[in-house]
Structures are given as C-alpha cells and as structure tokens.
Design an enzyme around this catalytic site. Structure first.
Site, PDB file in Angstrom:
ATOM      1  N   SER A 140       1.360  -7.492  -0.953  1.00 48.95           N
ATOM      2  CA  SER A 140       2.068  -8.510  -0.153  1.00 48.95           C
ATOM      3  C   SER A 140       1.179  -9.684   0.243  1.00 48.95           C
ATOM      4  CB  SER A 140       2.740  -7.897   1.071  1.00 48.95           C
ATOM      5  OG  SER A 140       1.848  -7.747   2.140  1.00 48.95           O
TER       6      SER A 140
ATOM      7  N   THR B  61       1.670  -4.271   4.278  1.00 47.23           N
ATOM      8  CA  THR B  61       1.482  -4.584   5.698  1.00 47.23           C
ATOM      9  C   THR B  61       0.998  -6.022   5.915  1.00 47.23           C
ATOM     10  OG1 THR B  61      -0.803  -3.769   5.635  1.00 47.23           O
ATOM     11  CG2 THR B  61       0.907  -2.194   6.307  1.00 47.23           C
ATOM     12  N   ASP B  62       0.353  -6.608   4.890  1.00 41.19           N
ATOM     13  CA  ASP B  62      -0.395  -7.839   5.147  1.00 41.19           C
ATOM     14  C   ASP B  62       0.478  -9.037   5.511  1.00 41.19           C
ATOM     15  OD1 ASP B  62      -2.811  -6.614   4.897  1.00 41.19           O
ATOM     16  OD2 ASP B  62      -3.152  -7.199   2.828  1.00 41.19           O
TER      17      ASP B  62
ATOM     18  N   THR C 104       0.827  -1.210   0.000  1.00 34.45           N
ATOM     19  CA  THR C 104       0.000   0.000   0.000  1.00 34.45           C
ATOM     20  C   THR C 104       0.854   1.250   0.000  1.00 34.45           C
ATOM     21  OG1 THR C 104      -1.826  -1.113   1.077  1.00 34.45           O
ATOM     22  CG2 THR C 104      -1.736   1.245   1.382  1.00 34.45           C
TER      23      THR C 104
HETATM   24  C1  SIN Z   1      -0.168  -5.250   0.979  1.00 35.14           C
HETATM   25  O1  SIN Z   1       0.059  -5.902   2.008  1.00 35.14           O
HETATM   26  O2  SIN Z   1       0.601  -5.231   0.004  1.00 35.14           O
HETATM   27  C2  SIN Z   1      -1.441  -4.482   0.847  1.00 35.14           C
HETATM   28  C3  SIN Z   1      -1.950  -3.962   2.130  1.00 35.14           C
HETATM   29  C4  SIN Z   1      -1.031  -2.984   2.798  1.00 35.14           C
HETATM   30  O3  SIN Z   1       0.118  -2.759   2.450  1.00 35.14           O
HETATM   31  O4  SIN Z   1      -1.535  -2.374   3.784  1.00 35.14           O
END
Ligand code: SIN
Length: 333
Positions: free
Chosen positions: A71, A104-105, A25
């Site tokens: 991710s 973050t995922d 993100t």
């Molecule tokens: C991801 O994990 O690539 C998408 C969600 C995020 O980064 O918050």
C-alpha cells in the site's frame, strides 16, 4: 478456501458480506517465518487468506481480489477501483457489509477517502496486519475474523478500520507505529469501540452516512486528480522546495491537467511555519496554488488563536489526510 465463500456477484445469494483484497502485509510472504520486515507485501490471494477464518454465524462471504499491492504504492488507480466497486456493492440489497484487506501504510488515506466520498449506510471495514501471512504468529487472521464480525453487526455503518481488537472511525484512524501489532489509534477522538470474541462494544456512534453525491462521479470521471503535494516546515526550511515546484510548474505550463494545484504543509507545533518557508508559500498562493497547513506533531491538531482569517488556512487532519481533503475541495470548488 472456506466452503461458505461464494463467487462474485451472484444475485441469488442470501444476505452476505463481501471481502475485497487489495494486498498489504496481511497478504505478505517472507522467506523465513520469523522475518517480520524482509517480506513482500501483496502476494497471497484474498481467497487463501479466508481459509480457516471463522465466519459470523449464518453469513456467507464473497471474496474478490481487487488489487494486489504494497500500500506504499497506493494511488488514484486503486482508489478509483475501490470507490467504484464499493459503491456498486453498497447498492446491492443482499450485500450487508464489506471488508477490505489493505496494507497498513496508507490505510488511513483509503479510509478517509472512502468515508468522505461514500459515507456508507452499511459497514465498510478495512483491516490489515503488521506481520506477513507466513509469520510464525500472523496477526492477519484474527484481524480478518474481527473485521468480518464488525461488518456483520446489526445497525453498523460507515468506513471503519479494525486492527488488534480496536475499531477506529475512517476519518480519525492513523498509523502510529511501524512495528507493533496495535499500530493504529484515533488521536484525541479515541477508538470507536472494541471487538472481542466476535462481539462489538461501542464507545461512540457509528460514523455519519450522508454522502456528498457530487464527489464520486467527479472522482471517477477525472482522468487526472488535482495534484496536491505535501511538505514540512523544519529547521532551515527556506522555501527552496516551494519555489522549485513553482518553477517546474511554470516551465511545464499551467494549462496541463496534472499541474500543481495544492500544497499541504506540515508545520511545527501548532502549525507554525518557518518565516522563509511562509514567504515562499505566500508566493505560491499568489500564483493560484491553494495552500493549507497542519501540524507535523504525531498527535493533536492545529488550534486557531482567534476568529481573524490566517494567511495560510489550518486544517485539523494529519498531513496525508489533509492532502486528500484539499484534493476533494479542489474537485468541488
Ligand atoms: C503495506 O502497507 O502494504 C505494507 C505494510 C503493511 O501492510 O504493514
């Protein structure tokens, strides 16, 4: 792009930080600036993310695009790239710290894997964002500036995650919220420290730096990493899924490199398992599958009742990290 951002691997460069972009993100783009949900992750190049980010004084920064993914789709392909490139960079004396922009995922999985395998003696700082780069008030630029500040800390070491002004250790970090900007915590361990106005305050020592020399070559050499799947214990968990996996595995043949080798089960409460699921897991063990259990609770870890061995060993990690721990164990045992 910031004028202090240098091309790849120029050995004549002075001491520097390297930023590796992998997507997420933090590199996301939305059609509407107030859309924090309906965007595409992994769209903006890492060099563009660096534009306008204040660099720690007297440091130069080299930016590289290693991957460009959401991710949720993370897996051995990008992990292999990261392990290889980070270990190569860590060996360069001029590279003093590494920042990885990441979704973050699955950040807690990448952080866990890098710390377990590399245990770097320099800082390797993962950072991220909960809002896309195109948002009205994106959180990525501040997180990136904070991560660079942490990577430039004298004496810093280990795999770290920096988000919303907090520094987490790579083995303890976990995502605890799907939307809040401060989406991570470190469970009962608490955060390692804070980064405020570019200065770090540490509550705990930097993570350890004693790499297991066997792990990296084994992970890089193996075309197929040991297959470890995760499942939950829940009301009505009668072991059907475990038996389906065993039947599928038997049908494909146990000699295949991608055969099932491990199962991590997220149990209820203190890692307890539905009796019918337990029966199926014991069948899996009897068929040669390694089975570990943890808790499906968002916080805490399984506490063992005594010293007598339990039929299904417990591990003090959240399920996704426990899966990687078992995978590493299978590689070395
Ligand atoms: C991801 O994990 O690539 C998408 C969600 C995020 O980064 O918050």
């Amino acid at each position: 792009m910031n004028s202090n951002i240098e091309p790849r691997d120029d050995q004549t460069l002075p001491d520097r930080l390297v930023v590796l972009g992998t997507g997420g993100t933090i590199a996301g783009r939305a059609a509407q600036r107030d859309d924090h949900v309906g965007y595409r992750a992994g769209e903006v190049a890492v060099g563009d993310l660096m534009a306008g980010i204040p660099l720690p004084v007297d440091w130069s920064v080299q930016a590289e695009q290693l991957a460009q993914i959401d991710s949720k789709d993370m897996g051995p392909g990008v992990w292999r790239l990261l392990l290889a490139r980070v270990s190569q960079l860590l060996m360069q004396p001029g590279v003093r710290g590494i920042v990885i922009t990441h979704g973050t995922d699955t950040l807690e999985e990448t952080a866990y894997l890098l710390q377990r395998v590399l245990q770097p003696a320099k800082p390797v700082v993962l950072t991220c964002a909960m809002r896309p780069a195109t948002a009205l008030a994106p959180d990525g630029p501040q997180n990136l500036a904070d991560a660079l500040a942490v990577a430039a800390q004298p004496g810093g070491r280990g795999v770290l995650a920096v988000c919303a002004g907090r520094i987490h250790g790579g083995l303890a970090v976990r995502k605890v919220h799907h939307y809040r900007l401060d989406a991570f915590d470190s469970g009962d361990a608490g955060p390692l420290g804070l980064v405020e106005q570019g200065a770090c305050t540490l509550f705990q020592p930097w993570p350890g730096a004693e790499p297991d020399q066997a792990l990296l070559p084994r992970l890089l050499a193996r075309q197929v990493w040991p297959r470890v799947e995760c499942l939950y214990s829940h009301g009505g968990a009668d072991g059907w899924l475990v038996r389906a996996l065993l039947a599928q595995d038997a049908a494909l043949g146990r000699e295949r490199a991608d055969r099932l080798q491990g199962l991590v089960v997220a149990g209820t409460g203190n890692g307890t398992l539905h009796a019918e699921l337990l029966a199926a897991l014991l069948e899996a063990q009897a068929a040669g599958i390694r089975v570990w259990r943890t808790t499906r609770c968002a916080s805490g870890r399984v506490v063992l009742a005594g010293s007598s061995p339990e039929p299904i060993p417990a591990v003090a990690l959240p399920p996704a990290q426990a899966r990687l721990a078992l995978l590493l164990d299978l590689l070395t045992s």
